[in-house]
Design an enzyme around this catalytic site. Structure first.
Site, PDB file in Angstrom:
ATOM      1  N   CYS A 140     -19.092  36.924 -68.304  1.00  0.00           N
ATOM      2  CA  CYS A 140     -19.943  37.841 -67.596  1.00  0.00           C
ATOM      3  C   CYS A 140     -19.795  39.165 -68.158  1.00  0.00           C
ATOM      4  O   CYS A 140     -20.600  40.216 -67.772  1.00  0.00           O
ATOM      5  CB  CYS A 140     -19.845  37.933 -66.248  1.00  0.00           C
ATOM      6  N   CYS A 180     -32.544  46.968 -58.900  1.00  0.00           N
ATOM      7  CA  CYS A 180     -33.174  46.454 -60.071  1.00  0.00           C
ATOM      8  C   CYS A 180     -33.449  47.471 -61.395  1.00  0.00           C
ATOM      9  O   CYS A 180     -33.726  48.752 -60.541  1.00  0.00           O
ATOM     10  CB  CYS A 180     -34.457  45.690 -59.906  1.00  0.00           C
ATOM     11  N   CYS A 188     -38.255  42.790 -50.551  1.00  0.00           N
ATOM     12  CA  CYS A 188     -37.410  42.631 -51.707  1.00  0.00           C
ATOM     13  C   CYS A 188     -37.697  41.567 -52.351  1.00  0.00           C
ATOM     14  O   CYS A 188     -37.791  40.311 -51.759  1.00  0.00           O
ATOM     15  CB  CYS A 188     -35.832  42.651 -51.368  1.00  0.00           C
ATOM     16  N   CYS A 208     -41.966  44.377 -57.345  1.00  0.00           N
ATOM     17  CA  CYS A 208     -41.422  44.551 -55.996  1.00  0.00           C
ATOM     18  C   CYS A 208     -42.053  46.144 -55.803  1.00  0.00           C
ATOM     19  O   CYS A 208     -41.979  46.902 -56.718  1.00  0.00           O
ATOM     20  CB  CYS A 208     -40.167  44.475 -56.062  1.00  0.00           C
ATOM     21  N   ASP A 257     -13.416  30.769 -67.689  1.00  0.00           N
ATOM     22  CA  ASP A 257     -14.508  31.747 -66.868  1.00  0.00           C
ATOM     23  C   ASP A 257     -13.905  32.954 -66.093  1.00  0.00           C
ATOM     24  O   ASP A 257     -13.765  32.890 -65.125  1.00  0.00           O
ATOM     25  CB  ASP A 257     -15.170  30.716 -65.951  1.00  0.00           C
ATOM     26  N   GLN A 308     -21.274  32.092 -57.620  1.00  0.00           N
ATOM     27  CA  GLN A 308     -22.189  32.318 -58.600  1.00  0.00           C
ATOM     28  C   GLN A 308     -23.326  32.910 -57.814  1.00  0.00           C
ATOM     29  O   GLN A 308     -23.401  32.661 -56.846  1.00  0.00           O
ATOM     30  CB  GLN A 308     -22.703  30.854 -59.365  1.00  0.00           C
TER      31      GLN A 308
HETATM   32  C1  LIG Z   1     -15.912  34.687 -62.863  1.00  0.00           C
HETATM   33  S1  LIG Z   1     -15.051  34.101 -61.609  1.00  0.00           S
HETATM   34  C2  LIG Z   1     -15.234  32.186 -62.057  1.00  0.00           C
HETATM   35  C3  LIG Z   1     -14.974  31.347 -60.898  1.00  0.00           C
HETATM   36  C4  LIG Z   1     -15.391  29.970 -61.084  1.00  0.00           C
HETATM   37  N1  LIG Z   1     -15.273  29.496 -62.473  1.00  0.00           N
HETATM   38  C5  LIG Z   1     -16.766  29.907 -60.634  1.00  0.00           C
HETATM   39  O1  LIG Z   1     -17.894  29.483 -61.459  1.00  0.00           O
HETATM   40  O2  LIG Z   1     -16.927  29.890 -59.282  1.00  0.00           O
HETATM   41  C6  LIG Z   1     -13.388  34.467 -62.106  1.00  0.00           C
HETATM   42  C7  LIG Z   1     -12.408  33.991 -61.076  1.00  0.00           C
HETATM   43  O3  LIG Z   1     -11.068  34.296 -61.880  1.00  0.00           O
HETATM   44  C8  LIG Z   1     -10.104  34.458 -60.763  1.00  0.00           C
HETATM   45  N2  LIG Z   1      -9.247  35.448 -61.271  1.00  0.00           N
HETATM   46  C9  LIG Z   1      -9.056  36.653 -61.461  1.00  0.00           C
HETATM   47  N3  LIG Z   1      -8.207  37.215 -61.923  1.00  0.00           N
HETATM   48  C10 LIG Z   1      -7.324  36.215 -62.066  1.00  0.00           C
HETATM   49  C11 LIG Z   1      -6.248  36.101 -62.596  1.00  0.00           C
HETATM   50  N4  LIG Z   1      -5.251  37.031 -62.893  1.00  0.00           N
HETATM   51  N5  LIG Z   1      -5.317  34.945 -62.875  1.00  0.00           N
HETATM   52  C12 LIG Z   1      -6.252  33.671 -62.284  1.00  0.00           C
HETATM   53  N6  LIG Z   1      -7.405  33.858 -61.783  1.00  0.00           N
HETATM   54  C13 LIG Z   1      -7.801  34.756 -61.629  1.00  0.00           C
HETATM   55  C14 LIG Z   1     -10.820  35.147 -59.586  1.00  0.00           C
HETATM   56  O4  LIG Z   1     -10.554  34.752 -58.312  1.00  0.00           O
HETATM   57  C15 LIG Z   1     -12.387  34.209 -59.701  1.00  0.00           C
HETATM   58  O5  LIG Z   1     -12.458  33.164 -59.323  1.00  0.00           O
END
Ligand SMILES: C[S@@+](CC[C@H](N)C(=O)[O-])C[C@H]1O[C@@H](n2cnc3c(N)ncnc32)[C@H](O)[C@@H]1O
Length: 405
Positions: free
Chosen positions: A362, A67, A141, A58, A336, A241
């Site tokens: 993550c 980046c 970009c 880029c 997750d 995502q």
């Molecule tokens: C990394 S994202 C993953 C969401 C989903 N699994 C996806 O792949 O689209 C983490 C998720 O955790 C939720 N979250 C954050 N803190 C939380 C809490 N204390 N209790 C429950 N959910 C929570 C967020 O709203 C978000 O949707």
């Protein structure tokens, strides 16, 4: 001026020489020269380049802060990300099978937050500069979906109508199946004329939804995303995502990890990225802290055909993790969590002896901490798969499978 040998990359993708001295846009093994300013090397010149060095794809790379790793070839970045995961785990004496990193293609980011600034003669759109607040325009970009680039004209119009000259807007643009979904923070307070102007702009440009602060000011149709065979319209600004490619890779990995489990709990479920595809084979209980996301998931499930039941619960899993009595009926759990990880929830999972865990993370550091807790209670970490949706950045994501022995 002094010369320095780069030993390794730090967490932000900067090269690190002895000292430590941090040299941006350098690679391990390179001999570089520059002026040391505190712990930073300024005016860096590459004396002996690494064989992994490439010309940045880029033309904005040097100035733009979006980046960090365009100066390295794809294999190097993929290997470096796998090594970040490997080192985090080895700090807890864990050495599982780490698969080859899956990397999303260029120009595939389906969501980007751009800075949009009103100027004397119009407006500018871009990202913040490298280590600075200066806005860098990025018409070419290589990261974002071309549909997002095509929205720059609309974003400028939004700034002309609704930004003050003092502060730039932060405009999050998401590509949906129904068109672009734009969510703006930092604009002028909504009043009658601004509301009317924004609605008119939305109409004229075909945006599917426009959100100003916390208020949806116009919606042609709810912006949908496909999660397996279901369609979901996430509330404005909520988690999604980063690329459709990455979402698909993670969905496939979570399905592999869960295997033939008949009853699955999906914790931190969001809008159902995993729950909905899993419901093609398994009954799912989705738990998420955000009410609007659970409502979107439920709506998607109700309008889909052929899915098994999905029950759901809005619950703060940090304050009130699912307890052993609630977990015992599940053959597999999907986790997750956000960057903080899920230490308290993992502690309850251990007590319930859940047979299989699919853990998507993550943050390799909190993942490794939670993995050590699981390993200490007899769980085997069968595999870890790095998934790179944040190509050319130092951000690392992964999916994994734990089995209770
Ligand atoms: C990394 S994202 C993953 C969401 C989903 N699994 C996806 O792949 O689209 C983490 C998720 O955790 C939720 N979250 C954050 N803190 C939380 C809490 N204390 N209790 C429950 N959910 C929570 C967020 O709203 C978000 O949707």
């Amino acid at each position: 001026m002094s010369e320095h040998k780069i030993i390794r990359l730090g967490h932000h993708g900067d090269g690190i020489a002895e000292g430590p001295v941090f040299a941006p846009m350098t690679l391990p093994g390179e001999l570089v020269s520059g002026t040391v300013d505190g712990t930073a090397l300024k005016d860096v010149r590459i004396v002996t380049p690494s064989s992994d060095r490439v010309a940045a794809p880029c033309r904005h790379f040097k100035a733009c802060g979006g980046c960090q790793l365009q100066h390295a070839n794809d294999d190097f970045v993929a290997q470096w990300k796998a090594d970040v995961v490997r080192h985090a785990l080895s700090a807890h004496d864990l050495s599982p099978d780490i698969r080859e990193t899956i990397t999303s293609p260029a120009q595939s980011r389906q969501r980007a937050t751009l800075a949009v600034k009103r100027t004397k003669s119009g407006a500018m759109v871009g990202f913040h500069g490298r280590a600075s607040d200066t806005l860098v325009e990025v018409p070419e970009c290589q990261l974002i979906d071309p549909k997002i680039k095509a929205s720059f004209g609309i974003l400028k119009e939004l700034a002309i109508i609704g930004a003050s000259r003092k502060a730039p807007l932060a405009a999050t643009v998401t590509v949906s199946l129904d068109g672009l979904d734009v969510s703006v923070q930092g604009g002028k307070p909504l009043d009658g004329p601004l509301r009317a102007g924004l609605a008119q702009l939305c109409d004229a440009t075909g945006l599917t939804r426009l959100t100003w602060g916390d208020e949806v000011v116009a919606m042609r149709t709810p912006p949908r995303h496909a999660f397996g065979s279901a369609f979901v319209a996430p509330p404005a600004g909520t988690f999604l995502q980063a690329t459709a490619h990455g979402a698909h890779a993670l969905q496939t990995l979570v399905r592999e990890a869960v295997g033939s489990a008949k009853r699955v709990a999906d914790l931190f479920a969001g809008c159902g990225t995993f729950s909905l595809p899993l419901a093609e084979r398994s009954e799912v209980h989705a738990v998420e802290g955000d009410k609007g996301m659970i409502a979107a998931l439920d709506h998607g499930w109700r309008f889909a055909t052929g899915l098994k039941p999905i029950t759901h619960e809005v619950r703060d899993l940090f304050r009130r993790p699912l307890l052993p009595d609630e977990l015992k009926r599940f053959e597999a759990v999907v986790l997750d969590p956000p960057r903080a990880g899920a230490a308290d929830q993992v502690a309850e999972i251990l007590k319930a002896d859940v047979p299989v865990l699919a853990y998507v993370s993550c943050n390799p550091v909190t993942f490794a901490r939670d993995a050590a807790q699981l390993a200490g209670a007899g769980y085997v970490l069968e595999w870890v798969q790095p998934v790179d949706q944040f190509r050319w950045s130092s951000h690392v994501e992964l999916a994994s499978r734990f089995v209770k022995t």
